[in-house]
Design an enzyme around this catalytic site. Structure first.
Site, short mmCIF file in Angstrom:
data_model
loop_
_atom_site.label_atom_id
_atom_site.label_comp_id
_atom_site.label_asym_id
_atom_site.label_seq_id
_atom_site.Cartn_x
_atom_site.Cartn_y
_atom_site.Cartn_z
N HIS A 146 29.61 33.93 41.08
CA HIS A 146 28.53 34.93 41.23
C HIS A 146 29.17 36.30 41.42
O HIS A 146 30.35 36.41 41.74
CB HIS A 146 27.68 34.60 42.46
CG HIS A 146 28.45 34.72 43.74
ND1 HIS A 146 29.34 33.77 44.18
CD2 HIS A 146 28.53 35.73 44.65
CE1 HIS A 146 29.92 34.15 45.29
NE2 HIS A 146 29.45 35.36 45.61
N HIS A 206 33.15 35.91 41.35
CA HIS A 206 34.08 35.15 42.18
C HIS A 206 33.40 33.86 42.62
O HIS A 206 32.19 33.71 42.48
CB HIS A 206 34.55 36.00 43.37
CG HIS A 206 33.45 36.61 44.18
ND1 HIS A 206 32.76 37.73 43.77
CD2 HIS A 206 32.91 36.26 45.36
CE1 HIS A 206 31.87 38.05 44.68
NE2 HIS A 206 31.91 37.17 45.66
N ARG A 216 36.75 25.47 55.17
CA ARG A 216 37.06 26.90 55.09
C ARG A 216 36.00 27.65 55.89
O ARG A 216 34.81 27.35 55.78
CB ARG A 216 36.97 27.33 53.63
CG ARG A 216 36.88 28.82 53.39
CD ARG A 216 36.51 29.09 51.93
NE ARG A 216 36.16 30.48 51.75
CZ ARG A 216 37.04 31.47 51.67
NH1 ARG A 216 38.33 31.19 51.75
NH2 ARG A 216 36.66 32.70 51.52
O1 LIG Z 1 33.51 32.37 51.41
C1 LIG Z 1 33.74 33.50 51.09
O2 LIG Z 1 34.62 34.12 51.67
C2 LIG Z 1 33.00 34.14 49.94
C3 LIG Z 1 31.52 34.20 50.10
C4 LIG Z 1 30.85 34.97 49.01
O3 LIG Z 1 31.39 35.20 47.97
C5 LIG Z 1 29.48 35.49 49.24
O4 LIG Z 1 28.85 35.13 50.25
O5 LIG Z 1 29.02 36.29 48.42
FE LIG Z 2 30.33 36.73 46.93
#
Ligand SMILES: O=C(O)CCC(=O)C(=O)O
Ligand SMILES: [Fe+2]
Length: 279
Positions: A146, A206, A216
């Site tokens: 996204h 990403h 994580r």
């Molecule tokens: O887990 C992460 O650090 C990325 C989360 C992410 O890309 C978002 O919430 O838009």
């Molecule tokens: Fe994000």
């Protein structure tokens, strides 16, 4: 086999740790130029900013692990009428991703949130937990590709898994974002900033892929424009490269709602900006 990922290329990393980084100095000007170049070329960069030291980060992530270990009923109390602002994830929707948001995270809001969740304090960030697949022989996409819809996202994470789309000359491949320093943060340009900059800055796709058998945790500071204002590229950004405005003026929460109005959950922010707003 899990999703494919390219070996890590050289990705932009910007050092903001120097005490001599003061407006008006050559170091400041050089650093501003680096931030601009990374935002135009890549749409994200790593920041070396050791203000949050490693032991503080450890304490914060231990607290976050406790937060996500709360019963589902408790996390459900964090509701919000705007998409992606309250609690997301958990069964039955997504067992591999959960997030909790605190809107306009000033002291009062953080108190309200912690009052719902906990008697003690917690930083006012959206926090995300990703569970590794069980059992986990293969990589699994925990958060699909996204772009962020907002202006700027700053991420602070406890372990790897974040991947960005980088240009490899043939449509792009995902590359893991590997922090070069333990105190690093990751900064992403979002779609609203892309549109406001008249397409000058890039918002980059990403995703999160877990390959290790370890959850994580990540906190994100999501900078959003205030609701009710029409946003459009300033005159200064209409010039030689883009001689006209590329996007219609937009109200941020109207766009956010449209991103999530799609029944297949969401059109990516970039799709919404390009299909509805591109002139
Ligand atoms: O887990 C992460 O650090 C990325 C989360 C992410 O890309 C978002 O919430 O838009
Ligand atoms: Fe994000």
């Amino acid at each position: 086999m899990g999703p494919e990922t390219a070996p890590p290329p050289k990705l932009p990393c910007i050092d903001l740790s120097s005490d001599e980084l003061i407006p008006g100095t050559p170091l400041w000007d050089r650093t501003v130029a680096e931030v601009l170049r990374a935002s135009v070329e890549f749409g994200f960069f790593e920041v070396v900013y050791p203000a949050i030291d490693v032991s503080e980060r450890r304490v914060m992530f231990a607290k976050l692990a406790e937060l996500f270990a709360l019963p589902l009923e408790t996390k459900w109390r964090n509701t919000h009428d705007r998409p992606y602002h309250g609690y997301i994830g958990g069964p039955p929707n997504n067992l591999l991703y959960e997030s909790l948001g605190v809107d306009l995270a000033d002291d009062m809001e953080v108190d309200r949130f912690t009052g719902l969740m906990w008697p003690q304090g917690n930083p006012g960030f959206r926090v995300m937990e990703y569970k590794p697949p069980e059992p986990s022989p293969d990589a699994v996409i925990n958060l699909k590709s996204h772009t962020d819809t907002n202006f700027i996202t700053v991420l602070c994470e406890n372990s790897g898994g974040l991947e960005v789309l980088v240009d490899d000359g043939s449509g792009g491949t995902f590359a893991p974002l590997v922090a070069t320093m333990p105190g690093s943060l990751f900064v992403f340009i979002g779609d609203a900033f892309m549109a406001w900059s008249n397409g000058r800055l890039r918002s980059v796709p990403h995703r999160v892929v877990l390959r290790e058998d370890k959850p994580r945790l990540s906190t994100g500071l999501f900078m959003l424009p205030e609701g009710g204002w029409m946003i459009e590229a300033p005159e200064d950004l209409i010039g030689d490269e883009n001689p006209r405005r590329l996007y219609r003026p937009f109200e941020y929460f109207d766009i956010l709602t449209r991103c999530y109005a799609n029944p297949v959950k969401n059109m990516s922010g970039q799709q919404v900006f390009n299909e509805l707003l591109r002139l």
